[in-house]
Design a protein around this motif. Structure first.
Motif, PDB file in Angstrom:
ATOM      1  N   VAL A 136       1.002  -1.283   0.046  1.00 35.49           N
ATOM      2  CA  VAL A 136      -0.081  -0.052   0.146  1.00 35.49           C
ATOM      3  C   VAL A 136       0.926   1.071   0.014  1.00 35.49           C
ATOM      4  O   VAL A 136       1.709   1.513   0.897  1.00 35.49           O
TER       5      VAL A 136
ATOM      6  N   GLY B  16      -6.600  -6.152  -1.461  1.00 40.34           N
ATOM      7  CA  GLY B  16      -5.939  -4.858  -1.539  1.00 40.34           C
ATOM      8  C   GLY B  16      -6.845  -3.902  -0.752  1.00 40.34           C
ATOM      9  O   GLY B  16      -6.461  -2.959  -0.147  1.00 40.34           O
TER      10      GLY B  16
ATOM     11  N   GLU C 285      -5.705  -1.651   2.547  1.00 40.46           N
ATOM     12  CA  GLU C 285      -5.837  -0.390   2.575  1.00 40.46           C
ATOM     13  C   GLU C 285      -6.634   0.027   3.840  1.00 40.46           C
ATOM     14  O   GLU C 285      -6.059   0.984   4.455  1.00 40.46           O
TER      15      GLU C 285
ATOM     16  N   LEU D 245      -3.999   6.738  -1.284  1.00 34.99           N
ATOM     17  CA  LEU D 245      -3.708   5.078  -0.955  1.00 34.99           C
ATOM     18  C   LEU D 245      -3.932   4.343  -2.060  1.00 34.99           C
ATOM     19  O   LEU D 245      -5.113   4.756  -2.719  1.00 34.99           O
TER      20      LEU D 245
ATOM     21  N   SER E  83      -3.065   0.378  -4.112  1.00 35.19           N
ATOM     22  CA  SER E  83      -2.331  -0.680  -3.476  1.00 35.19           C
ATOM     23  C   SER E  83      -1.751  -1.814  -4.782  1.00 35.19           C
ATOM     24  O   SER E  83      -2.475  -1.606  -5.866  1.00 35.19           O
TER      25      SER E  83
END
Length: 115
Positions: free
Chosen positions: A11, A74, A78, A95, A97
């Motif tokens: 991340v 993901g 996150e 953010l 990923s």
């Protein structure tokens, strides 16, 4: 019970709105969060450069249902990252990923003749 897969998730994000206290802590702990600290763990491993103090990454191991796929892994990572960063009092944004499914990853092995 559904099949579980193990995912490695990176991340990445950008620091934003850091307080002076948060900035001071990050700079003081930067030596503990460099290249040598990069490990994939369930609780996450934070890494960043102190100069400039701009971007960071967190590395996670996520085990989840294979049917949910990489997108869910993901999202889980996150969410863990957001929770951890907020608990530490660190401001962040953007953010995103990158997910690798370790159970479907192809391993290229060198033949004996090439060793």
């Amino acid at each position: 019970m559904s099949e579980q897969h193990t995912y490695r998730v990176i991340v990445r994000g950008t620091w934003e709105g850091l307080t002076e206290d948060a900035r001071t802590r990050l700079l003081a702990e930067a030596g503990d969060h460099g290249m040598a600290s990069m490990r994939f763990t369930e609780e996450g491993s934070l890494s960043y450069e102190s100069s400039p103090l701009k971007h960071f990454s967190l590395r996670y191991v996520v085990v989840s249902d294979a049917a949910d796929g990489e997108e869910m892994a993901g999202a889980i990572a996150e969410d863990r990252a957001e929770t951890a960063l907020r608990a530490l009092g660190y401001g962040f944004r953007d953010l995103r990923s990158t997910v690798t499914d370790l159970d479907t990853m192809k391993i290229n092995r060198k033949s004996r003749s090439r060793r």
